[in-house]
Motif scaffolding. Sequence first.
Motif, PDB file in Angstrom:
ATOM      1  N   ASN A  97       0.938  -1.312   0.502  1.00 15.87           N
ATOM      2  CA  ASN A  97       0.290  -0.086   0.177  1.00 15.87           C
ATOM      3  C   ASN A  97       0.865   0.996  -0.422  1.00 15.87           C
ATOM      4  O   ASN A  97       2.373   1.264   0.086  1.00 15.87           O
ATOM      5  N   ALA A  98       0.166   2.203  -0.037  1.00 13.53           N
ATOM      6  CA  ALA A  98       0.899   3.795   0.584  1.00 13.53           C
ATOM      7  C   ALA A  98       1.299   4.176   1.422  1.00 13.53           C
ATOM      8  O   ALA A  98       1.729   5.434   2.003  1.00 13.53           O
ATOM      9  N   VAL A  99       1.016   3.431   2.686  1.00 12.95           N
ATOM     10  CA  VAL A  99       1.621   3.824   4.183  1.00 12.95           C
ATOM     11  C   VAL A  99       2.445   3.181   4.870  1.00 12.95           C
ATOM     12  O   VAL A  99       3.202   2.022   3.780  1.00 12.95           O
ATOM     13  N   SER A 100       2.860   3.935   5.401  1.00  8.70           N
ATOM     14  CA  SER A 100       5.086   4.261   4.808  1.00  8.70           C
ATOM     15  C   SER A 100       4.841   3.201   6.110  1.00  8.70           C
ATOM     16  O   SER A 100       6.385   2.825   6.182  1.00  8.70           O
ATOM     17  N   GLY A 101       4.323   3.169   6.924  1.00  9.10           N
ATOM     18  CA  GLY A 101       5.146   2.006   7.980  1.00  9.10           C
ATOM     19  C   GLY A 101       3.660   1.680   9.555  1.00  9.10           C
ATOM     20  O   GLY A 101       2.756   2.818   9.419  1.00  9.10           O
ATOM     21  N   TYR A 102       4.452   0.939   9.807  1.00  5.79           N
ATOM     22  CA  TYR A 102       3.211   0.744  11.211  1.00  5.79           C
ATOM     23  C   TYR A 102       3.493   0.497  12.644  1.00  5.79           C
ATOM     24  O   TYR A 102       4.147  -0.223  13.808  1.00  5.79           O
TER      25      TYR A 102
END
Length: 320
Positions: free
Chosen positions: A315-320
Amino acid sequence: MPFATEQKKFGFKKEASRGTAEAAPSKFLAVGADSELTYSTALIPDDKIRGFKERFPSVPGVKEGTGSLAAVDVEASTVGDLLLGGLGSVVTAQPDAANSPTVFRHTFARLNSLLMPSFTFFVDRGISIKRYPLTIIKKLTFAGAVDGKAQVAADLLFKTEEPGSAFTPALGSPKPLMFFQTDFKVDGVTDLNVKSWSLSIDNGSVAQRTLNQSRDAKDIVSPGRFVIDGGLEIYFETDTQRQKFLAADAAALDLLLTGDIIEDAFKNQLEFKVPEIRYSAYPYGSIEDLLGAKVVFQAQYNAAAGYSLQAVLTNAVSGY
């Protein structure tokens, strides 16, 4: 004046310090109408004999926090936090940082630890706003059918209930992963006869109770093994997999849910890799007057792969 359940709002934030409540949510979920977090108390009855048939007052017992998030659409942008909570660990990389800098690939796997990641959940019910520190995602159940959206339900455990502050959810346009974007592979080959599927991940979390001078649990721990199982409805065109069931041989599943393009050739995608399953039921039956089976399976550890399940999210989420 009554309050409509349609007005309920759900938010959450990963806790910086385990069990210390966050002040406000940073992420939000659109959930099914019967989603709820329930904080309850037990009563310890007085059962002594006193010579006459009257019930004497009970005394307070333990307090318990449980919850469920129902019918959450599986979207590449929001499902990552649920996977982190249910599985426990994540490794993030960029498949092509130079040419596609907005694309990230997250590999979620079982955390080999007693303590799973904790969150503070927030619920605005109109009548009041509450927050729930030390919330643990105990179980995730993913499911998909031949004519709808992939969805996930989550079972929660939490420590206590506290007053919360008002918040305004920021929810984007829905982009659920759909039935026509689902590739169900058995032993590496796409099977076009699957009608529906389910996959559940239970990390065995339980409330830890001690003499901690409180009616609330001391912590929420995950002492047992993960239980990963599932099922599918499938039409018969061959009985190869049923023969594996009868021989107690292993099979491999790979479930690929693909969405729209993020950048260049990279698309939003969720892949479940289950390198070794054993069927516990594969009967001859009828599905809409056609020969089919309602299959039940359990995932087991595969030594060559080094895991029983991996969830790979692009996805386009950089991190968790």
